[in-house]
Scaffold this active site. Structure first.
Site, PDB file in Angstrom:
ATOM      1  N   TYR A 142     -10.544 -76.129  68.531  1.00  0.00           N
ATOM      2  CA  TYR A 142     -11.448 -77.471  67.188  1.00  0.00           C
ATOM      3  C   TYR A 142     -11.154 -78.222  66.604  1.00  0.00           C
ATOM      4  O   TYR A 142     -11.296 -78.825  65.702  1.00  0.00           O
ATOM      5  CB  TYR A 142     -13.031 -76.687  66.832  1.00  0.00           C
ATOM      6  CG  TYR A 142     -13.954 -77.819  66.109  1.00  0.00           C
ATOM      7  CD1 TYR A 142     -15.314 -77.814  67.417  1.00  0.00           C
ATOM      8  CD2 TYR A 142     -14.112 -78.114  64.699  1.00  0.00           C
ATOM      9  CE1 TYR A 142     -16.144 -78.095  67.120  1.00  0.00           C
ATOM     10  CE2 TYR A 142     -15.098 -79.046  64.880  1.00  0.00           C
ATOM     11  CZ  TYR A 142     -16.638 -78.949  65.393  1.00  0.00           C
ATOM     12  OH  TYR A 142     -17.157 -79.399  65.177  1.00  0.00           O
ATOM     13  N   GLY A 143      -9.605 -78.980  67.329  1.00  0.00           N
ATOM     14  CA  GLY A 143      -9.722 -80.205  66.564  1.00  0.00           C
ATOM     15  C   GLY A 143      -9.092 -81.773  67.485  1.00  0.00           C
ATOM     16  O   GLY A 143     -10.912 -81.279  67.493  1.00  0.00           O
ATOM     17  N   SER A 144      -8.329 -82.675  67.564  1.00  0.00           N
ATOM     18  CA  SER A 144      -9.314 -83.377  68.196  1.00  0.00           C
ATOM     19  C   SER A 144      -9.826 -83.257  69.504  1.00  0.00           C
ATOM     20  O   SER A 144     -10.769 -83.910  69.003  1.00  0.00           O
ATOM     21  CB  SER A 144      -7.736 -84.595  67.752  1.00  0.00           C
ATOM     22  OG  SER A 144      -8.434 -86.262  68.738  1.00  0.00           O
ATOM     23  N   GLN A 145      -9.401 -83.093  70.208  1.00  0.00           N
ATOM     24  CA  GLN A 145     -10.126 -83.137  71.684  1.00  0.00           C
ATOM     25  C   GLN A 145     -11.861 -81.845  71.213  1.00  0.00           C
ATOM     26  O   GLN A 145     -12.589 -81.921  71.268  1.00  0.00           O
ATOM     27  CB  GLN A 145      -9.736 -82.672  73.028  1.00  0.00           C
ATOM     28  CG  GLN A 145      -8.396 -83.780  72.927  1.00  0.00           C
ATOM     29  CD  GLN A 145      -9.400 -85.353  73.820  1.00  0.00           C
ATOM     30  OE1 GLN A 145     -10.680 -85.210  74.137  1.00  0.00           O
ATOM     31  NE2 GLN A 145      -9.099 -86.571  73.975  1.00  0.00           N
ATOM     32  N   HIS A 184      -4.882 -81.462  79.992  1.00  0.00           N
ATOM     33  CA  HIS A 184      -4.111 -81.941  80.011  1.00  0.00           C
ATOM     34  C   HIS A 184      -3.299 -81.116  80.258  1.00  0.00           C
ATOM     35  O   HIS A 184      -3.226 -79.219  80.496  1.00  0.00           O
ATOM     36  CB  HIS A 184      -3.051 -81.965  79.002  1.00  0.00           C
ATOM     37  CG  HIS A 184      -1.823 -82.008  78.919  1.00  0.00           C
ATOM     38  ND1 HIS A 184      -1.035 -82.983  80.231  1.00  0.00           N
ATOM     39  CD2 HIS A 184      -0.610 -82.118  78.060  1.00  0.00           C
ATOM     40  CE1 HIS A 184       0.207 -83.763  79.754  1.00  0.00           C
ATOM     41  NE2 HIS A 184       0.734 -83.160  78.509  1.00  0.00           N
ATOM     42  N   GLY A 226      -9.703 -87.829  70.109  1.00  0.00           N
ATOM     43  CA  GLY A 226     -11.529 -86.879  69.948  1.00  0.00           C
ATOM     44  C   GLY A 226     -12.259 -87.807  69.787  1.00  0.00           C
ATOM     45  O   GLY A 226     -12.980 -87.946  69.703  1.00  0.00           O
ATOM     46  N   ASP A 235       1.829 -88.760  82.532  1.00  0.00           N
ATOM     47  CA  ASP A 235       1.503 -88.252  80.788  1.00  0.00           C
ATOM     48  C   ASP A 235       2.822 -87.832  79.815  1.00  0.00           C
ATOM     49  O   ASP A 235       2.839 -89.141  78.889  1.00  0.00           O
ATOM     50  CB  ASP A 235       0.638 -87.588  80.518  1.00  0.00           C
ATOM     51  CG  ASP A 235      -0.204 -87.343  79.455  1.00  0.00           C
ATOM     52  OD1 ASP A 235      -0.607 -88.256  78.775  1.00  0.00           O
ATOM     53  OD2 ASP A 235       0.299 -86.162  78.133  1.00  0.00           O
ATOM     54  N   GLU A 294       3.136-107.264  63.607  1.00  0.00           N
ATOM     55  CA  GLU A 294       2.462-108.355  64.717  1.00  0.00           C
ATOM     56  C   GLU A 294       2.554-106.748  65.662  1.00  0.00           C
ATOM     57  O   GLU A 294       2.035-107.800  66.753  1.00  0.00           O
ATOM     58  CB  GLU A 294       3.054-109.426  64.958  1.00  0.00           C
ATOM     59  CG  GLU A 294       2.778-109.599  63.727  1.00  0.00           C
ATOM     60  CD  GLU A 294       3.195-111.289  63.587  1.00  0.00           C
ATOM     61  OE1 GLU A 294       3.275-111.985  64.860  1.00  0.00           O
ATOM     62  OE2 GLU A 294       3.918-111.807  62.470  1.00  0.00           O
ATOM     63  N   SER A 341       2.714-119.184  71.765  1.00  0.00           N
ATOM     64  CA  SER A 341       2.692-120.011  72.242  1.00  0.00           C
ATOM     65  C   SER A 341       3.685-119.579  73.014  1.00  0.00           C
ATOM     66  O   SER A 341       4.516-118.514  74.123  1.00  0.00           O
ATOM     67  CB  SER A 341       3.765-119.930  70.841  1.00  0.00           C
ATOM     68  OG  SER A 341       4.828-119.124  71.202  1.00  0.00           O
TER      69      SER A 341
END
Length: 341
Positions: A25-28, A108, A134, A191, A231, A252
């Site tokens: 139940y982490g980021s993804q 993955h 996620g 990846d 930047e 530019s």
């Protein structure tokens, strides 16, 4: 040409008729679980004993079980724990709970590509890999959109793995944006290469080398920071939105000429040769073996390099300058969410 699928290519009933276990139940993990639930899918979350993520999952209205309990209940199991934790979780909690006709899924291909997990015959093996973190997968879903994803089938024991993968992609909102068909091999190798050569390894090393070059030449560290790090976002946003040609149109003519004439001098034959060697190490499994061994040894090189990176002058100067920029969400690094359950 790549094959890309959208909403009309997916049958929602395929995934809504199954029981899904999200392992981690982490980021993804949180994004997949919540999006699937909101799409009408029967979801439970599998976590390690004592996981701090249990309270988060339950607070979100999800059922939180042990990984073994979740796998035993489900017939679709999505592995979303960190790559280096998946083999142990699989051996301890998943393998004995797999039955013919089940689907073992990944976001993955690392553990399948390099043979760390070898599912039994009769079990479908598929991948749905969103091309975004996620929090973005969740936020875009809630807003009615989606993050593009990759779809791959490593083993189609039932003859229905692709349809299931597409339906799962529908459930997390990916078919709203587009799902590109690939293979576990291609996804894993490209990846890792992208992370190491361009997105992370190449970019951070280029930033630090440029900063060091200017400071060693006598320029103010603050000026070097703005030119070599701050930047970067402006240029990357232009490339992200309009491609390289579109970015060059927006800068530019002086910057564009310098880009076209000096860039190739920097990324020269020797750099390209090193890129090919890094790719060869990924393809042969040498990098995977090195990373697995590093974890088994307690991550000594990882922690040393992490500490050295955090102590680089560009980080110290950057922290000071970012604290003066109220328009940024935070002037210091955010903790990395890698708990995975």
């Amino acid at each position: 040409m790549a094959t890309i699928y959208y909403e009309h290519d997916a049958d929602p009933s395929v995934i809504t008729s199954r029981k899904v276990a999200i392992i981690g139940y982490g980021s993804q993990g949180h994004a997949h679980a919540l999006n699937l639930r909101d799409s009408g899918v029967d979801v439970r979350v599998g976590l390690r004993p004592g996981s701090s993520s249990r309270a988060k999952a339950e607070a979100a209205g999800l059922r939180a079980l042990s990984s073994a309990e979740a796998a035993a209940e489900a017939d679709v199991i999505m592995m979303l724990a960190p790559d280096t934790a998946q083999q142990e979780i699989y051996k301890q909690d998943i393998e004995t709970n797999l039955r013919p006709g089940d689907v073992l899924m990944f976001a993955h291909g690392f553990n399948i590509r390099f043979g760390l997990i070898d599912p039994p015959e009769g079990v479908d093996v598929a991948m749905v890999a969103p091309k975004g973190p996620g929090h973005l997968v969740r936020r875009t879903y809630e807003g009615g959109g989606g993050v593009p994803a990759l779809l791959a089938v490593e083993r189609d024991a039932t003859g229905k793995a692709k349809a299931l993968g597409l339906s799962y992609a529908w459930g997390i909102g990916a078919t709203r944006a587009g799902v590109l068909e690939t293979t576990f091999k291609e996804e894993t190798e490209t990846d890792l290469f992208g992370e190491q050569v361009v997105l992370c390894g190449g970019l951070t090393s280029l930033i630090k080398a440029g900063f060091d070059t200017l400071v060693e030449a006598g320029y103010q560290p603050e000026s070097a920071y703005f030119e070599c790090l701050h930047e970067v976002k402006l240029i990357v946003d232009l490339i992200y939105e309009h491609g390289i040609t579109g970015m060059r149109y927006s800068i530019s003519t002086t910057a564009e000429y310098g880009d076209m004439t000096r860039g190739p001098r920097l990324i020269n034959g020797s750099v390209r040769a090193e890129m090919k060697q890094i790719l060869a190490d990924i393809q042969s499994g040498a990098f995977a073996q090195e990373w697995v061994k590093e974890n088994r040894d307690g991550l000594p090189n990882y922690h040393r390099l992490q500490k050295e990176g955090a102590e680089h002058p560009v980080e110290k100067v950057g922290a000071q300058l970012r604290s003066m920029m109220p328009f940024l969400a935070s002037g210091s690094p955010r903790p990395q969410d890698v708990s995975g359950g």
